[in-house]
Design a protein around this motif. Structure first.
Motif, PDB file in Angstrom:
ATOM      1  N   ILE A   1     114.861  77.316  35.129  1.00 17.70           N
ATOM      2  CA  ILE A   1     113.833  78.303  35.458  1.00 17.70           C
ATOM      3  C   ILE A   1     114.472  79.580  36.011  1.00 17.70           C
ATOM      4  O   ILE A   1     114.089  80.686  35.644  1.00 17.70           O
ATOM      5  CB  ILE A   1     112.835  77.725  36.481  1.00 17.70           C
ATOM      6  CG1 ILE A   1     112.066  76.554  35.849  1.00 17.70           C
ATOM      7  CG2 ILE A   1     111.872  78.786  36.980  1.00 17.70           C
ATOM      8  CD1 ILE A   1     111.253  75.763  36.830  1.00 17.70           C
ATOM      9  N   GLY A   2     115.467  79.414  36.853  1.00 24.99           N
ATOM     10  CA  GLY A   2     116.052  80.557  37.546  1.00 24.99           C
ATOM     11  C   GLY A   2     116.934  81.441  36.697  1.00 24.99           C
ATOM     12  O   GLY A   2     116.929  82.669  36.841  1.00 24.99           O
ATOM     13  N   ALA A   3     117.716  80.862  35.789  1.00 25.17           N
ATOM     14  CA  ALA A   3     118.646  81.659  34.991  1.00 25.17           C
ATOM     15  C   ALA A   3     117.931  82.676  34.090  1.00 25.17           C
ATOM     16  O   ALA A   3     118.297  83.854  34.095  1.00 25.17           O
ATOM     17  CB  ALA A   3     119.564  80.749  34.176  1.00 25.17           C
ATOM     18  N   PRO A   4     116.920  82.276  33.323  1.00 29.17           N
ATOM     19  CA  PRO A   4     116.226  83.298  32.525  1.00 29.17           C
ATOM     20  C   PRO A   4     115.517  84.335  33.390  1.00 29.17           C
ATOM     21  O   PRO A   4     115.462  85.519  33.034  1.00 29.17           O
ATOM     22  CB  PRO A   4     115.220  82.506  31.696  1.00 29.17           C
ATOM     23  CG  PRO A   4     115.745  81.123  31.662  1.00 29.17           C
ATOM     24  CD  PRO A   4     116.455  80.938  32.953  1.00 29.17           C
ATOM     25  N   THR A   5     114.991  83.908  34.529  1.00 30.38           N
ATOM     26  CA  THR A   5     114.329  84.849  35.420  1.00 30.38           C
ATOM     27  C   THR A   5     115.317  85.885  35.939  1.00 30.38           C
ATOM     28  O   THR A   5     115.014  87.084  35.978  1.00 30.38           O
ATOM     29  CB  THR A   5     113.676  84.097  36.597  1.00 30.38           C
ATOM     30  OG1 THR A   5     112.809  83.094  36.067  1.00 30.38           O
ATOM     31  CG2 THR A   5     112.910  85.028  37.491  1.00 30.38           C
ATOM     32  N   LEU A   6     116.510  85.435  36.324  1.00 28.44           N
ATOM     33  CA  LEU A   6     117.529  86.369  36.794  1.00 28.44           C
ATOM     34  C   LEU A   6     117.991  87.293  35.673  1.00 28.44           C
ATOM     35  O   LEU A   6     118.253  88.477  35.901  1.00 28.44           O
ATOM     36  CB  LEU A   6     118.717  85.604  37.363  1.00 28.44           C
ATOM     37  CG  LEU A   6     118.483  84.966  38.725  1.00 28.44           C
ATOM     38  CD1 LEU A   6     119.693  84.139  39.123  1.00 28.44           C
ATOM     39  CD2 LEU A   6     118.208  86.028  39.753  1.00 28.44           C
ATOM     40  N   PHE A   7     118.088  86.755  34.464  1.00 32.62           N
ATOM     41  CA  PHE A   7     118.498  87.589  33.335  1.00 32.62           C
ATOM     42  C   PHE A   7     117.481  88.687  33.065  1.00 32.62           C
ATOM     43  O   PHE A   7     117.843  89.849  32.872  1.00 32.62           O
ATOM     44  CB  PHE A   7     118.690  86.725  32.087  1.00 32.62           C
ATOM     45  CG  PHE A   7     119.070  87.518  30.877  1.00 32.62           C
ATOM     46  CD1 PHE A   7     120.342  88.039  30.751  1.00 32.62           C
ATOM     47  CD2 PHE A   7     118.156  87.758  29.871  1.00 32.62           C
ATOM     48  CE1 PHE A   7     120.703  88.782  29.643  1.00 32.62           C
ATOM     49  CE2 PHE A   7     118.500  88.494  28.757  1.00 32.62           C
ATOM     50  CZ  PHE A   7     119.775  89.006  28.648  1.00 32.62           C
ATOM     51  N   VAL A   8     116.212  88.330  33.075  1.00 36.31           N
ATOM     52  CA  VAL A   8     115.165  89.332  32.848  1.00 36.31           C
ATOM     53  C   VAL A   8     115.160  90.353  33.992  1.00 36.31           C
ATOM     54  O   VAL A   8     115.036  91.554  33.765  1.00 36.31           O
ATOM     55  CB  VAL A   8     113.788  88.654  32.697  1.00 36.31           C
ATOM     56  CG1 VAL A   8     112.662  89.667  32.720  1.00 36.31           C
ATOM     57  CG2 VAL A   8     113.745  87.860  31.401  1.00 36.31           C
ATOM     58  N   GLY A   9     115.317  89.871  35.214  1.00 35.55           N
ATOM     59  CA  GLY A   9     115.364  90.774  36.358  1.00 35.55           C
ATOM     60  C   GLY A   9     116.548  91.727  36.291  1.00 35.55           C
ATOM     61  O   GLY A   9     116.420  92.925  36.583  1.00 35.55           O
TER      62      GLY A   9
ATOM     63  N   GLY B   1     119.083  90.563  46.217  1.00 34.78           N
ATOM     64  CA  GLY B   1     118.086  89.685  46.831  1.00 34.78           C
ATOM     65  C   GLY B   1     117.675  88.556  45.911  1.00 34.78           C
ATOM     66  O   GLY B   1     117.501  87.404  46.352  1.00 34.78           O
ATOM     67  N   GLY B   2     117.529  88.834  44.639  1.00 36.81           N
ATOM     68  CA  GLY B   2     117.173  87.785  43.679  1.00 36.81           C
ATOM     69  C   GLY B   2     118.254  86.732  43.553  1.00 36.81           C
ATOM     70  O   GLY B   2     117.966  85.537  43.496  1.00 36.81           O
ATOM     71  N   LEU B   3     119.511  87.176  43.524  1.00 33.45           N
ATOM     72  CA  LEU B   3     120.609  86.208  43.443  1.00 33.45           C
ATOM     73  C   LEU B   3     120.694  85.347  44.693  1.00 33.45           C
ATOM     74  O   LEU B   3     120.921  84.142  44.613  1.00 33.45           O
ATOM     75  CB  LEU B   3     121.931  86.937  43.214  1.00 33.45           C
ATOM     76  CG  LEU B   3     122.156  87.475  41.810  1.00 33.45           C
ATOM     77  CD1 LEU B   3     123.412  88.331  41.769  1.00 33.45           C
ATOM     78  CD2 LEU B   3     122.270  86.340  40.825  1.00 33.45           C
ATOM     79  N   LEU B   4     120.516  85.961  45.853  1.00 32.40           N
ATOM     80  CA  LEU B   4     120.547  85.184  47.093  1.00 32.40           C
ATOM     81  C   LEU B   4     119.396  84.189  47.156  1.00 32.40           C
ATOM     82  O   LEU B   4     119.566  83.047  47.583  1.00 32.40           O
ATOM     83  CB  LEU B   4     120.524  86.120  48.301  1.00 32.40           C
ATOM     84  CG  LEU B   4     121.812  86.904  48.551  1.00 32.40           C
ATOM     85  CD1 LEU B   4     121.619  87.877  49.703  1.00 32.40           C
ATOM     86  CD2 LEU B   4     122.955  85.962  48.848  1.00 32.40           C
ATOM     87  N   THR B   5     118.216  84.608  46.718  1.00 35.76           N
ATOM     88  CA  THR B   5     117.070  83.707  46.702  1.00 35.76           C
ATOM     89  C   THR B   5     117.297  82.553  45.736  1.00 35.76           C
ATOM     90  O   THR B   5     117.006  81.393  46.063  1.00 35.76           O
ATOM     91  CB  THR B   5     115.797  84.478  46.307  1.00 35.76           C
ATOM     92  OG1 THR B   5     115.639  85.585  47.196  1.00 35.76           O
ATOM     93  CG2 THR B   5     114.584  83.598  46.356  1.00 35.76           C
ATOM     94  N   ALA B   6     117.844  82.847  44.569  1.00 36.56           N
ATOM     95  CA  ALA B   6     118.109  81.792  43.594  1.00 36.56           C
ATOM     96  C   ALA B   6     119.168  80.820  44.109  1.00 36.56           C
ATOM     97  O   ALA B   6     119.037  79.606  43.944  1.00 36.56           O
ATOM     98  CB  ALA B   6     118.547  82.400  42.271  1.00 36.56           C
ATOM     99  N   ALA B   7     120.210  81.349  44.746  1.00 33.15           N
ATOM    100  CA  ALA B   7     121.249  80.478  45.300  1.00 33.15           C
ATOM    101  C   ALA B   7     120.689  79.591  46.405  1.00 33.15           C
ATOM    102  O   ALA B   7     121.014  78.402  46.492  1.00 33.15           O
ATOM    103  CB  ALA B   7     122.404  81.315  45.824  1.00 33.15           C
TER     104      ALA B   7
END
Length: 140
Positions: A6-14, A38-44
């Motif tokens: 879920i997170g990888a495509p979301t980060l890619f689009v972001g 912020g998105g990377l930190l939240t995903a991590a």
């Protein structure tokens, strides 16, 4: 694993949206950088929470799988990474060498053979990744 799916495509689009926003203005670039960080930190953090929460259940299933002969999921993941990395590298190499070869051939058409050899060598990177993937899958 589901968090990554879920997170990888979301980060890619972001990240794509952030780059498109950054091209418009310098202030937008700064905002995009903060948003991506912020998105990377939240995903991590989300992956860490999921990994720590499923640690005991995963340990029990891993012990059961190891006693029943093991699984080759590590080899399959490694093979996928080898294929993805080599194809990405080959694509970048062919993009640059192909553009340079076309520019060279427009000026000196007699150097077609030499230019295509360089492009062919760049294609070899993908074949090396395929060989590594086959070796990884064969060992498991």
């Amino acid at each position: 694993m589901i968090a990554w799916l879920i997170g990888a495509p979301t980060l890619f689009v972001g990240a794509t949206l952030a780059v498109l926003t950054a091209r418009r203005s310098a202030r937008g670039a700064r905002r995009a950088l903060f948003a991506m960080t912020g998105g990377l930190l939240t995903a991590a953090l989300a992956v860490l929470i999921v990994a720590l929460g499923a640690g005991s259940a995963h340990a029990q299933t891993a012990a059961a799988a190891a006693s029943s002969g093991g699984s080759n999921s590590g080899a399959l993941i490694g093979a996928g990474i080898a294929i993805a990395g080599s194809c990405l590298g080959a694509g970048l190499a062919v993009a640059y060498t192909g553009a340079a070869a076309l520019a060279l051939m427009s000026e000196r058409p007699e150097l077609f053979g030499r230019a295509m050899v360089v492009v062919g060598l760049a294609e070899g990177i993908a074949i090396y990744g395929l060989v590594v993937a086959v070796l990884l899958i064969g060992k498991s």
